[in-house]
Design a protein around this motif. Structure first.
Motif, mmCIF file in Angstrom:
data_model
loop_
_atom_site.group_PDB
_atom_site.id
_atom_site.type_symbol
_atom_site.label_atom_id
_atom_site.label_comp_id
_atom_site.label_asym_id
_atom_site.label_seq_id
_atom_site.Cartn_x
_atom_site.Cartn_y
_atom_site.Cartn_z
ATOM 1 N N PRO A 273 10.504 25.067 33.290
ATOM 2 C CA PRO A 273 9.705 26.241 33.668
ATOM 3 C C PRO A 273 9.077 26.913 32.461
ATOM 4 O O PRO A 273 9.725 27.099 31.420
ATOM 5 C CB PRO A 273 10.725 27.146 34.359
ATOM 6 N N GLY A 274 7.794 27.262 32.616
ATOM 7 C CA GLY A 274 7.045 27.864 31.523
ATOM 8 C C GLY A 274 6.160 26.886 30.780
ATOM 9 O O GLY A 274 5.239 27.299 30.077
ATOM 10 N N GLU A 275 6.429 25.574 30.936
ATOM 11 C CA GLU A 275 5.588 24.554 30.309
ATOM 12 C C GLU A 275 4.555 24.040 31.326
ATOM 13 O O GLU A 275 4.680 24.262 32.523
ATOM 14 C CB GLU A 275 6.447 23.385 29.809
ATOM 15 N N VAL A 276 3.556 23.337 30.787
ATOM 16 C CA VAL A 276 2.514 22.734 31.617
ATOM 17 C C VAL A 276 2.587 21.222 31.478
ATOM 18 O O VAL A 276 2.735 20.703 30.363
ATOM 19 C CB VAL A 276 1.111 23.231 31.201
ATOM 20 N N CYS B 24 6.579 16.725 37.084
ATOM 21 C CA CYS B 24 5.574 17.080 36.089
ATOM 22 C C CYS B 24 6.076 16.637 34.723
ATOM 23 O O CYS B 24 7.225 16.923 34.350
ATOM 24 C CB CYS B 24 5.331 18.584 36.086
ATOM 25 N N ASN C 277 5.241 15.946 30.359
ATOM 26 C CA ASN C 277 4.410 16.290 29.209
ATOM 27 C C ASN C 277 3.748 15.032 28.652
ATOM 28 O O ASN C 277 3.849 13.948 29.244
ATOM 29 C CB ASN C 277 5.229 17.024 28.147
ATOM 30 N N TYR D 71 0.099 21.198 36.060
ATOM 31 C CA TYR D 71 0.868 22.178 36.821
ATOM 32 C C TYR D 71 1.958 22.804 35.978
ATOM 33 O O TYR D 71 2.471 22.203 35.033
ATOM 34 C CB TYR D 71 1.533 21.509 38.033
ATOM 35 N N GLU D 72 2.331 24.015 36.353
ATOM 36 C CA GLU D 72 3.584 24.627 35.957
ATOM 37 C C GLU D 72 4.523 24.556 37.150
ATOM 38 O O GLU D 72 4.075 24.493 38.301
ATOM 39 C CB GLU D 72 3.391 26.101 35.569
ATOM 40 N N CYS E 49 -2.819 24.575 37.315
ATOM 41 C CA CYS E 49 -3.432 25.024 36.063
ATOM 42 C C CYS E 49 -4.820 24.434 35.836
ATOM 43 O O CYS E 49 -5.633 25.023 35.123
ATOM 44 C CB CYS E 49 -2.533 24.661 34.882
ATOM 45 N N THR F 221 7.743 26.729 38.765
ATOM 46 C CA THR F 221 8.502 27.974 38.639
ATOM 47 C C THR F 221 9.998 27.683 38.737
ATOM 48 O O THR F 221 10.406 26.616 39.216
ATOM 49 C CB THR F 221 8.115 28.962 39.752
#
Length: 519
Positions: free
Chosen positions: A358-361, A348, A350, A397-398, A408, A400
Motif C-alpha cells: 500500500p502506498g506504492e504504484v 500489482c 513494480n 494502480y495503487e 493511476c 489500499t
C-alpha cells in the motif's frame, strides 16, 4: 469436457429448449421498433450458418463484421459461430485506410457491412483479394455484393459445428488508444466465463431485465453488455444504431425503460451536465455500470444524486473480454475501481516484478478464464502481454490497505515530477471537480529546463468564461492534490481526441504538445 461446447448452443438455442422462444431478445430503439425473439434468432442464425456454407465460407475463415447495432448483428454473429466461421467485430467509425489495414491483416474471406457504411468501407474492401463475398445489410447492394436477405434466401439451416471450449470463436480489434489496432482472438469458453463471473456475480442479471448499452457491440464491453450477459439469462437488449448524445440517451432511458444501463465516463459526464439543466425523466433503472476509462468520483456522485442509482465503475480490457475488477451493488467507493470480480485473480507489481505494498504504484496483472489466446500475427506483443496464465493490463494502480484498487493511469501515461510519480487521472479528477469543467486530460510537457511538468487540456461547460477559469484552475488543483501536481499549462479545447469506445487518446495530445514552453 465432452459434448459440443459451441457457445451458440448456450446463448441462443438453449432458450428455445427452455421455453423462451417467444421472448424478445433484441429490440431497436428510437422509433425503428424492429424486434427479434429468441426463437427467431435461433432460426435466423441457422440460416446464416447455412448461407455461409453455401457461399463456401469455411470453418476457421474470418467474416469481417462492420455493422451498426441492429437486429441482424446477433443473427450474423451467432450464425457464424454455428458455422465455425470466425466473426471479426470491427469498429464502425474508422477511416477507409484503417479498414484496408484490418481487412488485409485479418485475411477476411467475407464481409458483412451495414448499408450506411458502404461509402467508407467499399473502397477498402474492393482492394482486398481475400474477400470473396460482400453482404450488405439494410439497403441495396452495389455491384459485386449481395443484399443480406438475398444471401439468406433459399439457404438450408446449417448444422452447429462441434467445437471445444478452447476453439477460436471470434476476434476483436483493440481500440487503438496507443496506435495501430491489433487482432485479439477469443475462444468459445470465454463468453460463458464472463457471464458466469461479472454477469452473474456482480450484475446479478435476471431474465426480467432490459439492458441498454451505449457502448456498441464491436467493443468488448458492449459485446458483453448487449449480448453475452442478457443472453446468458434470457433477458432483453435495447439496440440503438446511432450516436449516443446525452439528449438521445435520456430519451431512450425514458421511453424504453431499461433496468440496466451501461455507459462510459465521457457519456456519463455529458449526460449529468444535460440532466442538471433539463431535469431527470421517470425511469426503471436498478443498475448502472461504467468501463472504458476510470470514472471520476465527482461524476458518480452527481449521477447518484440525479437518479438515486450508483454507477458500478469497473475495469476490463479487450484482452480479457470484459470487466474483471469492479465496484458492486451496495459496495461502491467512488474514486476506486473496487475489488476483483469473483473468478479473477489480480496483482500489482513494480518494475522488478515484485508485488507492491500500500502506498506504492505498480502495473496491474490479471488471471482468469476469459483471457484471449493471443494477438494475431503479433508474436512479440503476445509474449509481452500474455505471461502464462497472467495478462498484463498496461494499467498502473495503487492498492489500499482494504484491498481496493485505485487507478493511476496507463503505464505509458505516467510520468515523474520532482522525482515523484504523477497520475494523470488524479489530476484530471481534480480538474473535473471544478464546476466549470466538463472534461480534462493531462499529459507531460517539458519546460524551458527540459523537465517534465503536467499540461492540462480542458473542455469547458457551455457559457463558462475561459480566461477566468484557466487562471483559477491551477490553484484549484493545488488545493486538492498537491502543489507539485498542478498543471503548469492549461489549454482550452472544444473536445478531446478519443477512440470510438470513449477512451482519451493521450498519445495524440502528447504529440501535439511542444517539447519546450515557458511556464
Amino acid at each position: 469436457m465432452t459434448g459440443n461446447r459451441n457457445a451458440a448452443l448456450h446463448f441462443v438455442d438453449r432458450h428455445v429448449d427452455e421455453g423462451r422462444g417467444d421472448k424478445v431478445a433484441f429490440r431497436e430503439a428510437a422509433g425503428q421498433r424492429r424486434s427479434l425473439t429468441y426463437g427467431a434468432l435461433a432460426r435466423r442464425s441457422d440460416l446464416v450458418a447455412g448461407a455461409l456454407a453455401r457461399a463456401d465460407i469455411r470453418p476457421e475463415e474470418r467474416a469481417a463484421c462492420i455493422l451498426l447495432d441492429q437486429v441482424e448483428y446477433p443473427e450474423i454473429f451467432w450464425g457464424a459461430l454455428k458455422a465455425g466461421v470466425v466473426p471479426v467485430a470491427l469498429n464502425t467509425l474508422l477511416s477507409t485506410p484503417i479498414y484496408d489495414f484490418i481487412l488485409r491483416d485479418s485475411r477476411a474471406t467475407c464481409l458483412f457491412v451495414s448499408a450506411e457504411l458502404l461509402d467508407v468501407v467499399m473502397p477498402a474492401a474492393r482492394g482486398v483479394d481475400s474477400i470473396r463475398q460482400v453482404i450488405v445489410i439494410g439497403g441495396a447492394a452495389p455491384e459485386g455484393a449481395i443484399a443480406y436477405e438475398d444471401f439468406l434466401q433459399g439457404a438450408k439451416p446449417g448444422p452447429t459445428r462441434v467445437v471445444s471450449d478452447d476453439e477460436c470463436a471470434f476476434w476483436l480489434y483493440s481500440s487503438g488508444s496507443t496506435g495501430q489496432p491489433k487482432g485479439v482472438r477469443h475462444v468459445h469458453g470465454a463468453l460463458k466465463a464472463t457471464a458466469d463471473t461479472y454477469g452473474a456475480q456482480v450484475l446479478g442479471i435476471r431474465e426480467d431485465d432490459t439492458v441498454f448499452s451505449v457502448a456498441k457491440i464491436f467493443f468488448a464491453y458492449g459485446l458483453g453488455n448487449a449480448m453475452t450477459f442478457p443472453m446468458s439469462v434470457g433477458a432483453t437488449t435495447v439496440l440503438f444504431n446511432g450516436r449516443p448524445t446525452p439528449q438521445v440517451v435520456t430519451e431512450i432511458l425514458a421511453q424504453e425503460r431499461p433496468t440496466i444501463f451501461c455507459g462510459v465516463p465521457t457519456l456519463y459526464a455529458a449526460t449529468v451536465h444535460h440532466l442538471e439543466k433539463t431535469g431527470v425523466p421517470a425511469g426503471d433503472l436498478r443498475l448502472c455500470i461504467s468501463a472504458g476509462e476510470a470514472l471520476p468520483g465527482e461524476i458518480g456522485n452527481r449521477w447518484r444524486d440525479l437518479w438515486g442509482v450508483d454507477i458500478l465503475d469497473g475495469v476490463g480490457s479487450t484482452e480479457m473480454l470484459h470487466i474483471f475488477l469492479s465496484n458492486r451493488p451496495g459496495d461502491v467507493v467512488y474514486g476506486t475501481s473496487g475489488l476483483p470480480v469473483p473468478g479473477y485473480e489480480l496483482r500489482c507489481v513494480n518494475e522488478d516484478g515484485q508485488e507492491i505494498v500500500p502506498g506504492e504504484v505498480g502495473e496491474l496483472l490479471v488471471r482468469g478464464a476469459s483471457a484471449a489466446e493471443g494477438y494475431w500475427n503479433k508474436r512479440d506483443k503476445s509474449r509481452a502481454t500474455f505471461e502464462g496464465e497472467w495478462t498484463r493490463t498496461g494499467d498502473k494502480y495503487e492498492v489500499t490497505p482494504e484491498g481496493r484498487f485505485v487507478y493511476c493511469g496507463r503505464t505509458d501515461d505516467m510520468f515523474k515530477v520532482s522525482g515523484i510519480w504523477v497520475s494523470p487521472f488524479e489530476v484530471e479528477q481534480a480538474l473535473i471537480a471544478h464546476p466549470g469543467v466538463l472534461e480534462a486530460a493531462v499529459v507531460p510537457q517539458r519546460d524551458e529546463d527540459g523537465l517534465e511538468k503536467p499540461k492540462a487540456f480542458v473542455v469547458l461547460k457551455d457559457g463558462v468564461d475561459a480566461a477566468a477559469t484557466v487562471d483559477a484552475l491551477k490553484d484549484f488543483v493545488k488545493a486538492r492534490v498537491g502543489a507539485w501536481k498542478y498543471p503548469r499549462w492549461v489549454e482550452v479545447v472544444p473536445d478531446l481526441p478519443k477512440t470510438a469506445t470513449g477512451k482519451i487518446q493521450r498519445f495524440k495530445l502528447r504529440e501535439s504538445a511542444p517539447e519546450k514552453e515557458h511556464a
